[in-house]
Scaffold this active site. Structure first.
Site, PDB file in Angstrom:
ATOM      1  N   HIS A   1       0.728  -1.173   0.016  1.00  0.00           N
ATOM      2  CA  HIS A   1       0.053   0.047  -0.169  1.00  0.00           C
ATOM      3  C   HIS A   1       0.960   1.253  -0.161  1.00  0.00           C
ATOM      4  O   HIS A   1       1.924   1.170   0.405  1.00  0.00           O
ATOM      5  CB  HIS A   1      -0.904   0.046   1.394  1.00  0.00           C
ATOM      6  CG  HIS A   1      -1.798  -1.016   1.556  1.00  0.00           C
ATOM      7  ND1 HIS A   1      -1.324  -2.234   1.908  1.00  0.00           N
ATOM      8  CD2 HIS A   1      -3.045  -1.297   1.037  1.00  0.00           C
ATOM      9  CE1 HIS A   1      -2.587  -2.889   1.960  1.00  0.00           C
ATOM     10  NE2 HIS A   1      -3.364  -2.636   1.323  1.00  0.00           N
TER      11      HIS A   1
ATOM     12  N   TYR B   1       0.365   3.797   2.015  1.00  0.00           N
ATOM     13  CA  TYR B   1       0.722   4.119   3.337  1.00  0.00           C
ATOM     14  C   TYR B   1       2.017   3.628   3.983  1.00  0.00           C
ATOM     15  O   TYR B   1       2.515   3.985   4.980  1.00  0.00           O
ATOM     16  CB  TYR B   1      -0.520   3.936   4.084  1.00  0.00           C
ATOM     17  CG  TYR B   1      -0.798   2.730   4.372  1.00  0.00           C
ATOM     18  CD1 TYR B   1      -0.394   1.731   4.994  1.00  0.00           C
ATOM     19  CD2 TYR B   1      -2.434   2.289   3.720  1.00  0.00           C
ATOM     20  CE1 TYR B   1      -0.775   0.470   5.165  1.00  0.00           C
ATOM     21  CE2 TYR B   1      -2.784   1.097   3.794  1.00  0.00           C
ATOM     22  CZ  TYR B   1      -2.110   0.136   4.618  1.00  0.00           C
ATOM     23  OH  TYR B   1      -2.586  -1.306   4.857  1.00  0.00           O
TER      24      TYR B   1
ATOM     25  N   MET C   1      -8.001   1.636   1.232  1.00  0.00           N
ATOM     26  CA  MET C   1      -6.882   2.432   0.832  1.00  0.00           C
ATOM     27  C   MET C   1      -6.162   1.331  -0.385  1.00  0.00           C
ATOM     28  O   MET C   1      -4.743   1.526  -0.044  1.00  0.00           O
ATOM     29  CB  MET C   1      -5.941   2.323   2.379  1.00  0.00           C
ATOM     30  CG  MET C   1      -6.567   2.778   3.354  1.00  0.00           C
ATOM     31  SD  MET C   1      -5.958   2.447   4.797  1.00  0.00           S
ATOM     32  CE  MET C   1      -7.275   3.154   5.941  1.00  0.00           C
TER      33      MET C   1
ATOM     34  N   ASN D   1     -16.699  -3.219   7.764  1.00  0.00           N
ATOM     35  CA  ASN D   1     -17.114  -2.457   8.779  1.00  0.00           C
ATOM     36  C   ASN D   1     -18.107  -1.220   7.895  1.00  0.00           C
ATOM     37  O   ASN D   1     -18.021  -0.986   6.953  1.00  0.00           O
ATOM     38  CB  ASN D   1     -16.045  -1.639   9.441  1.00  0.00           C
ATOM     39  CG  ASN D   1     -15.040  -1.151   8.675  1.00  0.00           C
ATOM     40  OD1 ASN D   1     -14.097  -1.755   8.051  1.00  0.00           O
ATOM     41  ND2 ASN D   1     -15.203   0.158   8.630  1.00  0.00           N
TER      42      ASN D   1
HETATM   43  N1  HPA Z   1     -11.624   3.093   5.826  1.00  0.00           N
HETATM   44  C1  HPA Z   1     -10.772   2.879   5.086  1.00  0.00           C
HETATM   45  N2  HPA Z   1     -10.150   1.742   4.616  1.00  0.00           N
HETATM   46  C2  HPA Z   1     -10.976   0.454   5.208  1.00  0.00           C
HETATM   47  C3  HPA Z   1     -11.991   0.711   6.011  1.00  0.00           C
HETATM   48  C4  HPA Z   1     -12.450   1.891   6.570  1.00  0.00           C
HETATM   49  O1  HPA Z   1     -13.418   2.131   7.166  1.00  0.00           O
HETATM   50  N3  HPA Z   1     -12.145  -0.615   6.310  1.00  0.00           N
HETATM   51  C5  HPA Z   1     -11.584  -1.455   5.667  1.00  0.00           C
HETATM   52  N4  HPA Z   1     -10.634  -0.644   5.267  1.00  0.00           N
END
Ligand code: HPA
Length: 279
Positions: free
Chosen positions: A83, A85, A211, A235
């Site tokens: 990634h 990040y 991301m 989530n």
């Molecule tokens: N935000 C950004 N990236 C993520 C999330 C989120 O809520 N859940 C899993 N990857």
């Protein structure tokens, strides 16, 4: 040395280990890596053994390339991705995606874990990407263009291939797995979003946020590879749920959805393989 020579050096190492020429590439996101283990006649290479391949540092991202057969379709599968990040430059982070293309894949199916910004989503839902918003402020094609790989200004009108999306709907119906469809917003991370940012993303038309994926799709489209992508909504995004976000929870939800996700992915790969090879 040029990007092409880096890719070709990596391809030579992979070809020396597996006789298969993959036609479909698969990228497995957080907690979804188990799918690769079902490949038949497989060969596995840790990223550290592939020249110029960046290595992931994130828990849950194994960092292995698998070459094998899925329902008879030769596939190359990235189990874990790097990634931005983590500190990788965008053009480096997409090296694995470009490798799939250079190995011969004409279609790529990308998976990821994402937060749901649509309030009706439930953790564990699957969402087929109709399009994306690249909100990372970066692009993997910045810098000199390698004309032998693709054009300077690639069209992104059909970033997510309509036929591949149609095959995902068919695969979902066959596998008995319900799927949603929507727009994925790709952000830099690694901090999760604020509730205000999620409210903004909703007004921008995003249904999910994550991301990854957007730069890989840009690099794959640059090389003419047809793309499909599926998010596991692990989530509800910040502000839509009373509980704070936690990576362990993201991974656990992805793992809980694993059986549905792997059944769908297997059916999808089979259909895409048949479509690509004219079968
Ligand atoms: N935000 C950004 N990236 C993520 C999330 C989120 O809520 N859940 C899993 N990857």
């Amino acid at each position: 040395m040029s990007l092409i020579s880096h890719l070709d050096e990596a391809v030579a190492v992979i070809r020396s280990k597996s006789p298969l020429t993959p036609v479909v590439g698969v990228v497995l996101g957080s907690g979804l890596g188990a799918w690769a283990e079902r490949l038949e006649e497989h060969v596995v290479l840790p990223y550290s053994e592939i020249p110029f391949m960046p290595v992931s540092t994130v828990v849950g991202h194994a960092g292995k390339l698998w070459i094998g057969l899925a329902n008879g379709v030769p596939v190359a599968c990235l189990q874990g991705r790097v990634h931005l990040y983590e500190g990788h430059a965008p053009e480096r982070a997409v090296f694995g995606a470009r490798l799939l293309a250079r190995l011969g894949c004409r279609a790529a199916l990308l998976t990821n874990a994402a937060g749901g910004t649509r309030p009706t989503f439930q953790p564990g839902d699957l969402m087929l990407l109709r399009d994306h918003l690249n909100l990372t402020g970066q692009n993997p094609l910045v810098g000199p263009n390698e004309a032998a790989l693709g054009p300077r200004f690639p069209d992104m009108t059909h970033a997510y291939d309509r036929r591949i999306a149609a095959l995902a709907r068919e695969a979902a119906a066959d596998a008995g797995v319900p799927i949603h469809e929507g727009i994925y917003a790709g952000l830099l991370g690694p901090s999760y979003e604020t509730p205000a940012e999620i409210a903004m993303l909703r007004t921008l038309g995003a249904d999910a946020v994550g991301m990854s994926t957007v730069h890989e799709v840009i690099a794959l489209r640059h090389m003419g590879v047809r793309c499909g992508a599926m998010s596991c909504i692990t989530n509800l995004a910040a502000g839509l749920s009373p509980t704070p976000l936690d990576h362990a929870e993201v991974e656990a939800t992805a793992r809980d959805s694993r059986d549905r996700f792997t059944a769908l992915l297997s059916a999808w790969v089979k259909k895409v393989g048949a479509a690509i090879t004219g079968g």
